[in-house]
Design a protein around this motif. Structure first.
Motif, PDB file in Angstrom:
ATOM      1  N   GLY A 163       0.778  -1.233   0.000  1.00  0.00           N
ATOM      2  CA  GLY A 163       0.000   0.000   0.000  1.00  0.00           C
ATOM      3  C   GLY A 163       0.802   1.272   0.000  1.00  0.00           C
ATOM      4  N   LYS A 164       1.969   1.237  -0.647  1.00  0.00           N
ATOM      5  CA  LYS A 164       2.840   2.404  -0.616  1.00  0.00           C
ATOM      6  C   LYS A 164       3.574   2.508  -1.949  1.00  0.00           C
ATOM      7  N   ILE A 165       3.680   3.711  -2.469  1.00  0.00           N
ATOM      8  CA  ILE A 165       4.408   3.929  -3.717  1.00  0.00           C
ATOM      9  C   ILE A 165       5.495   4.964  -3.487  1.00  0.00           C
ATOM     10  N   HIS A 166       6.700   4.606  -3.871  1.00  0.00           N
ATOM     11  CA  HIS A 166       7.820   5.549  -3.771  1.00  0.00           C
ATOM     12  C   HIS A 166       8.181   6.054  -5.172  1.00  0.00           C
ATOM     13  N   SER A 167       8.371   7.332  -5.304  1.00  0.00           N
ATOM     14  CA  SER A 167       8.794   7.900  -6.587  1.00  0.00           C
ATOM     15  C   SER A 167      10.244   7.510  -6.854  1.00  0.00           C
ATOM     16  N   PRO A 168      10.670   7.552  -8.129  1.00  0.00           N
ATOM     17  CA  PRO A 168      12.079   7.264  -8.441  1.00  0.00           C
ATOM     18  C   PRO A 168      13.045   8.123  -7.624  1.00  0.00           C
ATOM     19  N   LYS A 169      12.701   9.394  -7.417  1.00  0.00           N
ATOM     20  CA  LYS A 169      13.577  10.262  -6.621  1.00  0.00           C
ATOM     21  C   LYS A 169      13.690   9.762  -5.189  1.00  0.00           C
ATOM     22  N   GLU A 170      12.569   9.322  -4.617  1.00  0.00           N
ATOM     23  CA  GLU A 170      12.588   8.804  -3.246  1.00  0.00           C
ATOM     24  C   GLU A 170      13.462   7.559  -3.147  1.00  0.00           C
ATOM     25  N   ILE A 171      13.360   6.682  -4.153  1.00  0.00           N
ATOM     26  CA  ILE A 171      14.152   5.455  -4.135  1.00  0.00           C
ATOM     27  C   ILE A 171      15.640   5.770  -4.289  1.00  0.00           C
ATOM     28  N   ILE A 172      15.964   6.681  -5.194  1.00  0.00           N
ATOM     29  CA  ILE A 172      17.368   7.091  -5.351  1.00  0.00           C
ATOM     30  C   ILE A 172      17.892   7.682  -4.047  1.00  0.00           C
ATOM     31  N   ASP A 173      17.065   8.498  -3.393  1.00  0.00           N
ATOM     32  CA  ASP A 173      17.464   9.091  -2.103  1.00  0.00           C
ATOM     33  C   ASP A 173      17.711   8.009  -1.055  1.00  0.00           C
ATOM     34  N   LYS A 174      16.868   6.974  -1.041  1.00  0.00           N
ATOM     35  CA  LYS A 174      17.029   5.890  -0.069  1.00  0.00           C
ATOM     36  C   LYS A 174      18.328   5.133  -0.316  1.00  0.00           C
ATOM     37  N   ILE A 175      18.667   4.930  -1.580  1.00  0.00           N
ATOM     38  CA  ILE A 175      19.940   4.274  -1.903  1.00  0.00           C
ATOM     39  C   ILE A 175      21.104   5.163  -1.476  1.00  0.00           C
ATOM     40  N   ASP A 176      21.007   6.460  -1.793  1.00  0.00           N
ATOM     41  CA  ASP A 176      22.079   7.398  -1.437  1.00  0.00           C
ATOM     42  C   ASP A 176      22.319   7.463   0.070  1.00  0.00           C
ATOM     43  N   LYS A 177      21.252   7.294   0.853  1.00  0.00           N
ATOM     44  CA  LYS A 177      21.363   7.435   2.306  1.00  0.00           C
ATOM     45  C   LYS A 177      21.986   6.222   2.993  1.00  0.00           C
ATOM     46  N   VAL A 178      22.132   5.115   2.275  1.00  0.00           N
ATOM     47  CA  VAL A 178      22.742   3.918   2.884  1.00  0.00           C
ATOM     48  C   VAL A 178      24.174   4.235   3.290  1.00  0.00           C
ATOM     49  N   ASN A 179      24.500   3.989   4.554  1.00  0.00           N
ATOM     50  CA  ASN A 179      25.870   4.257   5.031  1.00  0.00           C
ATOM     51  C   ASN A 179      26.491   2.987   5.603  1.00  0.00           C
ATOM     52  N   LEU A 180      27.724   3.106   6.041  1.00  0.00           N
ATOM     53  CA  LEU A 180      28.453   1.929   6.538  1.00  0.00           C
ATOM     54  C   LEU A 180      27.813   1.328   7.779  1.00  0.00           C
ATOM     55  N   ALA A 181      27.200   2.163   8.598  1.00  0.00           N
ATOM     56  CA  ALA A 181      26.515   1.645   9.793  1.00  0.00           C
ATOM     57  C   ALA A 181      25.314   0.780   9.388  1.00  0.00           C
ATOM     58  N   ASP A 182      24.590   1.219   8.338  1.00  0.00           N
ATOM     59  CA  ASP A 182      23.465   0.429   7.825  1.00  0.00           C
ATOM     60  C   ASP A 182      23.965  -0.919   7.296  1.00  0.00           C
ATOM     61  N   ILE A 183      25.065  -0.874   6.552  1.00  0.00           N
ATOM     62  CA  ILE A 183      25.635  -2.099   5.979  1.00  0.00           C
ATOM     63  C   ILE A 183      26.047  -3.062   7.088  1.00  0.00           C
TER      64      ILE A 183
END
Length: 423
Positions: free
Chosen positions: A366-386
């Protein structure tokens, strides 16, 4: 620009208008797949997918195909573990024809006894063809290994016994229960007039009233740790290692995708380079995540000579330990994110892939993310997340092993694999 509206009967419509293309992709998404089945009707979702192409009160099977072929379009369908989709891609001026055909298939399919019996033979041949592909079989075996008695363990096609046991009554009862407006999303991407398409869809689907039966709540699976082997006369052996993954809608999924690129998701990945390129022990090796509504699995696959089974398994386990001890470097993180963004953006050039992303996202969470939102989510991944995701996914206490092929001594091989994988 995304647009979403809900018809009076509860059917959801999500769309994206793209003015610079000359096509429209439209899909009808139903939340039914092998997960909603049981041993007694296993394969019924996939069987219904086939039956909707067998003819309606208005069109023969040939006429259904010709209706789209004659306008240069494409018509197809697929069934997965959690959903079924019927879709068409046509030139923008032919959207009304595509809607008419899809609606006709959905509302007026005949489900004749003769067609049911014919289609059983077709699906049985599809199962037999699948059984001839050990590379496909090993992934099904891994699902059975990980999910055990949960419906997610059931094969999408069903098996010979369950398909032969599908009666017209069973099929129609399931169809009536699952094919209801509240259980369906229509997704549409391409060049179309937003208001005209809204009226078009309302004319065709707005009258539809399902049984509004309360849907059973699906229980989340409890992942087990097992080893399963299927003996098959093949030259190559097919191996899958499975770990707990990340569910759909979980923000950690983006971190796992970044991690997977480095671990085994590409030709430059650690697994591919070490096991295939440096040592030449396999023809194919890769890893990938699969995400479901409330769980996920992370799969590592290798196609290899049976004599190399233990060596390759040890190397994979060693690579898991290495990435858990060292995680990723800043350089690896940056390169992986760029690779992931590039693959994602290239995929957006197809209206079909955008329609799939849109429909599946709305249907399952029940949720749609725009391409910009998805790109932002990828960009925000950091070493702590990994680091967090690495520790969660590469938990060897939840490791499962499945392999298909021929080994000299099954008992001894399983014992040695147990020692390598389940220390």
């Amino acid at each position: 620009m995304y647009n979403k509206f809900i018809l009076d009967n509860g059917l959801r419509v999500v769309s994206e208008y793209i003015p610079h293309v000359k096509s429209v992709s439209i899909g009808i998404w139903i939340e039914t797949g092998s997960r909603q089945e049981n041993i007694g009707n296993s394969g019924v979702s996939h069987f219904i997918e086939h039956m909707l192409f067998k003819g309606t009160d208005n069109r023969t099977a040939k006429k259904i195909a010709e209706s789209i072929d004659n306008i240069g379009g494409q018509l197809n369908a697929f069934t997965s573990k959690e959903c079924t989709c019927f879709y068409a891609k046509v030139l923008d001026n032919h959207l009304p024809i595509a809607v008419d055909v899809l609606a006709d298939m959905l509302f007026n399919s005949r489900f004749s006894q003769e067609d049911i019996e014919k289609e059983k033979s077709v699906v049985i041949e599809e199962i037999n063809m699948y059984d001839d592909s050990p590379e496909d079989q090993v992934h099904d075996l891994l699902s059975k290994t990980i999910f055990d008695s949960h419906p997610l363990a059931l094969p999408i096609l069903g098996d010979l016994k369950s398909v032969k046991g599908l009666t017209k009554e069973k099929i129609l009862n399931y169809f009536t229960e699952k094919y209801i407006p509240e259980n369906i999303v229509i997704s549409m991407v391409g060049n179309f007039d937003v208001e005209e398409s809204r009226k078009l869809l309302n004319d065709y689907f707005g009258h539809w009233q399902g049984n509004k039966k309360n849907q059973e709540l699906e229980s989340p699976p409890v992942l087990t740790q097992n080893l399963k082997f299927k003996d098959k006369e093949t030259e190559q052996l097919h191996l899958c290692l499975g770990l707990e993954g990340i569910s759909q809608g979980d923000e950690d999924l983006y971190s796992l995708l970044v991690l997977n690129n480095v671990f085994g998701g590409s030709m430059s990945s650690s697994l591919f380079q070490k096991v295939r390129e440096d040592r030449g022990l396999v023809y194919s090796i890769f890893s990938y995540p699969s995400s479901y509504k409330d769980t996920g699995i992370f799969t590592i696959y290798a196609g290899l000579n049976p004599n190399q089974l233990l060596n390759v398994t040890e190397l994979i386990i060693d690579d898991i330990h290495q990435i858990k001890n060292n995680y990723l470097t800043d350089d690896q993180l940056t390169k992986s994110k760029e690779q992931l963004k590039g693959n994602y953006i290239l995929g957006l050039e197809s209206t079909s892939s955008r329609m799939t992303s849109l429909g599946k996202s709305e249907l399952l969470y029940g949720k749609i993310h725009s391409p910009k939102e998805i790109i932002d989510k990828i960009d925000k991944v950091n070493l702590a997340d990994i680091k967090r995701v690495t520790n969660k996914v590469f938990d060897l206490d939840k490791l499962n092993v499945a392999y298909v092929g021929k080994v000299k001594d099954e008992k001894q091989t399983n014992k040695k694999l147990n020692n390598i994988c389940f220390k």
